[in-house]
Design a protein around this motif. Structure first.
Motif, PDB file in Angstrom:
ATOM      1  N   ASP A   1     -25.102   8.565 -28.793  1.00 24.74           N
ATOM      2  CA  ASP A   1     -25.346   7.370 -29.596  1.00 24.74           C
ATOM      3  C   ASP A   1     -26.823   7.236 -29.950  1.00 24.74           C
ATOM      4  O   ASP A   1     -27.177   6.802 -31.056  1.00 24.74           O
ATOM      5  N   VAL A   2     -27.698   7.659 -29.032  1.00 26.30           N
ATOM      6  CA  VAL A   2     -29.147   7.598 -29.290  1.00 26.30           C
ATOM      7  C   VAL A   2     -29.523   8.600 -30.376  1.00 26.30           C
ATOM      8  O   VAL A   2     -30.261   8.276 -31.318  1.00 26.30           O
TER       9      VAL A   2
ATOM     10  N   ALA B   1     -48.504   5.525 -36.009  1.00 21.89           N
ATOM     11  CA  ALA B   1     -47.092   5.750 -36.347  1.00 21.89           C
ATOM     12  C   ALA B   1     -46.299   4.451 -36.207  1.00 21.89           C
ATOM     13  O   ALA B   1     -46.360   3.780 -35.172  1.00 21.89           O
ATOM     14  N   ASP B   2     -45.562   4.106 -37.243  1.00 19.70           N
ATOM     15  CA  ASP B   2     -44.819   2.838 -37.275  1.00 19.70           C
ATOM     16  C   ASP B   2     -43.443   3.012 -36.634  1.00 19.70           C
ATOM     17  O   ASP B   2     -42.409   2.996 -37.305  1.00 19.70           O
ATOM     18  N   VAL B   3     -43.433   3.154 -35.324  1.00 17.79           N
ATOM     19  CA  VAL B   3     -42.169   3.347 -34.602  1.00 17.79           C
ATOM     20  C   VAL B   3     -41.302   2.096 -34.699  1.00 17.79           C
ATOM     21  O   VAL B   3     -40.071   2.174 -34.773  1.00 17.79           O
ATOM     22  N   GLY B   4     -41.947   0.923 -34.725  1.00 15.59           N
ATOM     23  CA  GLY B   4     -41.187  -0.317 -34.834  1.00 15.59           C
ATOM     24  C   GLY B   4     -40.406  -0.429 -36.128  1.00 15.59           C
ATOM     25  O   GLY B   4     -39.422  -1.177 -36.198  1.00 15.59           O
ATOM     26  N   GLY B   5     -40.821   0.297 -37.157  1.00 20.49           N
ATOM     27  CA  GLY B   5     -40.072   0.280 -38.398  1.00 20.49           C
ATOM     28  C   GLY B   5     -38.776   1.059 -38.316  1.00 20.49           C
ATOM     29  O   GLY B   5     -37.862   0.853 -39.116  1.00 20.49           O
ATOM     30  N   PHE B   6     -38.685   1.970 -37.351  1.00 16.09           N
ATOM     31  CA  PHE B   6     -37.483   2.790 -37.180  1.00 16.09           C
ATOM     32  C   PHE B   6     -36.541   2.234 -36.106  1.00 16.09           C
ATOM     33  O   PHE B   6     -35.320   2.336 -36.240  1.00 16.09           O
TER      34      PHE B   6
ATOM     35  N   LEU C   1     -31.530   3.302 -29.507  1.00 16.09           N
ATOM     36  CA  LEU C   1     -32.873   3.868 -29.363  1.00 16.09           C
ATOM     37  C   LEU C   1     -33.763   2.971 -28.518  1.00 16.09           C
ATOM     38  O   LEU C   1     -34.513   3.441 -27.648  1.00 16.09           O
ATOM     39  N   ASP C   2     -33.697   1.688 -28.765  1.00 17.58           N
ATOM     40  CA  ASP C   2     -34.506   0.721 -28.021  1.00 17.58           C
ATOM     41  C   ASP C   2     -34.134   0.734 -26.544  1.00 17.58           C
ATOM     42  O   ASP C   2     -35.005   0.761 -25.664  1.00 17.58           O
TER      43      ASP C   2
ATOM     44  N   ARG D   1     -36.571   1.902 -23.409  1.00 14.23           N
ATOM     45  CA  ARG D   1     -36.890   1.018 -22.279  1.00 14.23           C
ATOM     46  C   ARG D   1     -36.562   1.704 -20.956  1.00 14.23           C
ATOM     47  O   ARG D   1     -37.251   1.492 -19.948  1.00 14.23           O
ATOM     48  N   ARG D   2     -35.524   2.509 -20.943  1.00  9.94           N
ATOM     49  CA  ARG D   2     -35.161   3.217 -19.705  1.00  9.94           C
ATOM     50  C   ARG D   2     -36.197   4.277 -19.353  1.00  9.94           C
ATOM     51  O   ARG D   2     -36.537   4.466 -18.188  1.00  9.94           O
TER      52      ARG D   2
END
Length: 466
Positions: free
Chosen positions: A29-30, A84-89, A96-97, A101-102
């Motif tokens: 799923d990731v 890098a705009d990781v928050g945009g992805f 993914l989030d 976090r894990r």
């Protein structure tokens, strides 16, 4: 999804990964989410592809978090720093989030790395690879001639890096007096920022790190110092982290990287040790200024620096929403500081960047983002502990493998620290750092030690004075 270096013999790093439960792959799923978002990068309207950005990283890196352009302007300098705009992805609450976090951060082993995000993002669509059109959080920081920040702008932008540079090549250009292009001012700006950091009380130990690398005959342990270009590049990152912290403190919300100032008792103890290790500590000099003048290659200075690590205890992440923390500073940096420049490799940077983007636009961070901030200190503390455990086990396993079969042999060494009936020594030739049992040893002393144990199965290495 573990990146490995094949064909190199040595200690069993797979056993280390198994013991410490290092994840070897991402869930389906990731990966599916990463593939989907990578296929449609979230390019902002603001177009800064005209900016001649370049990246500067270790040779062969693919997870490129930062790209920089430095220029002179009237009365000072302009630092353009694309992150890098990781928050945009990555969607909050998505697969993914949850996986990020894990994991907490990218974990590096000598034979490969365990990335924070799938390669589709970390080495693909979200990475600031040369020639690739990519979304970024673009910091524009103006400095006066003394290196003081005069203006800060932050916004999402689409950028295109011109080149991927590495530390060794850029250092060679600096040494030859041939550095040009977007990094031509790096030595000038980096040295200026470094001097300002020392003036405000920053403490930068500069001790070589103990690392495992592939050699002609297998894995070996080395001490790796930091080249000038690495320090100057780090100063640009620290500058940005300081600007991020100020945005958060002014906005009343964020997550800081904090470290209490050195305890007076620790400073006093270190000062008492200085004469015995041939360290000059002028009256009124701050610890950071004394440390900056030392040579880690000298045994007594190396021992002093080892003891100086006691000044930098208690690093943490501190989240706040409303009243800022009572002590928002970072003793090592010499002021407030936040991690925002490595979101491909460190979880907290994505959230810090999102907070800063909102505040810079005059908006409030989204409720779901604010609700996550209090969770980050514990997540990052657990990730830091795990990473340090793995890194220490990797070095210990390599040291034990290198010395296996040599029990009874003697080695020249330097005592780093000592107390009671044991000490820590570093071998001259093998860069091995290990315990030495026996009383009477003094920090900075050159000694000969005899190997009494080298067990690859338990990763134990022990010496006694010869």
């Amino acid at each position: 999804m573990l990146r490995t270096t094949a064909g190199v013999v040595g200690p069993d790093f797979d056993a280390v990964r198994a013991e410490f439960d290092v994840p070897l792959r991402f869930g389906d799923d990731v990966v599916a989410e990463a593939v989907r978002v990578a296929a449609d990068p979230p390019l902002p309207e603001h177009d800064r592809t005209d900016l001649e950005l370049v990246t500067l990283d270790p040779l062969g890196s693919r997870d490129l978090d930062q790209a920089v352009h430095l220029q002179r302007r009237a009365g000072g300098y302009r630092v353009s720093y694309a992150i890098a705009d990781v928050g945009g992805f990555v969607v909050l609450g998505g697969a993914l989030d949850a996986e990020a976090r894990r994991r907490g951060q990218t974990l590096y082993c000598p034979d490969g790395r365990t990335p924070l995000h799938p390669a589709e993002l970390s080495e693909g669509a979200a990475s600031l690879l040369p020639g690739q059109l990519a979304p970024a959080a673009l910091w524009t920081i103006d400095l006066d001639g003394d290196g003081e920040v005069t203006a800060v702008d932050l916004r999402r932008a689409q950028v295109r890096s011109r080149a991927q540079l590495d530390y060794a090549a850029v250092q060679a250009q600096v040494d030859a007096g041939a550095l040009d292009g977007p990094l031509a001012l790096l030595p000038e700006i980096g040295a200026l920022l470094h001097a300002r950091a020392l003036a405000r009380g920053a403490i930068e130990l500069g001790t070589p790190s103990q690392e495992v690398e592939a050699g002609p005959d297998g894995w070996r342990v080395v001490f790796r110092g930091q080249a000038d270009v690495e320090d100057w590049n780090a100063q640009v990152s620290l500058l940005t982290g300081g600007c991020a912290a100020r945005l958060m403190l002014d906005g009343g919300v964020g997550v800081l990287r904090t470290l209490p100032p050195p305890a007076p008792a620790d400073v006093a103890a270190l000062r008492r040790l200085a004469p015995a290790l041939d360290v000059d500590w002028p009256e009124g000099a701050a610890p950071g200024a004394v440390i900056a003048g030392l040579d880690p290659a000298l045994p007594r200075h190396a021992a002093f620096l080892d003891e100086a690590a006691s000044l930098l205890r208690g690093a943490a992440y501190t989240a706040f929403d409303g009243t800022p923390p009572a002590e928002p500073g970072h003793g090592g940096v010499g002021g407030p500081y936040a991690h925002v420049t490595a979101p491909l490799r460190r979880l907290v940077d994505r959230f810090g960047t999102e907070v800063c983007l909102a505040l810079a636009a005059g908006a409030e961070p989204e409720p779901e983002l604010r609700a996550t901030l209090p969770l980050l200190p514990a997540l990052m503390a657990a990730s830091d502990r795990h990473t340090k455990e793995v890194e220490r086990a990797v070095v210990d396993a390599t040291e034990a493998a290198l010395l296996a079969g040599r029990v009874g042999e003697t080695f020249p060494a330097v005592v780093l620290d000592a107390g009671g009936d044991r000490a820590t020594v570093v071998l001259d030739d093998l860069a091995v750092r290990a315990r030495c049992d026996g009383a009477g040893q003094r920090p900075g002393e050159r000694v000969t030690v005899r190997l009494t144990q080298a067990d690859p199965a338990t990763r134990a290495v022990r010496f006694v004075p010869a």
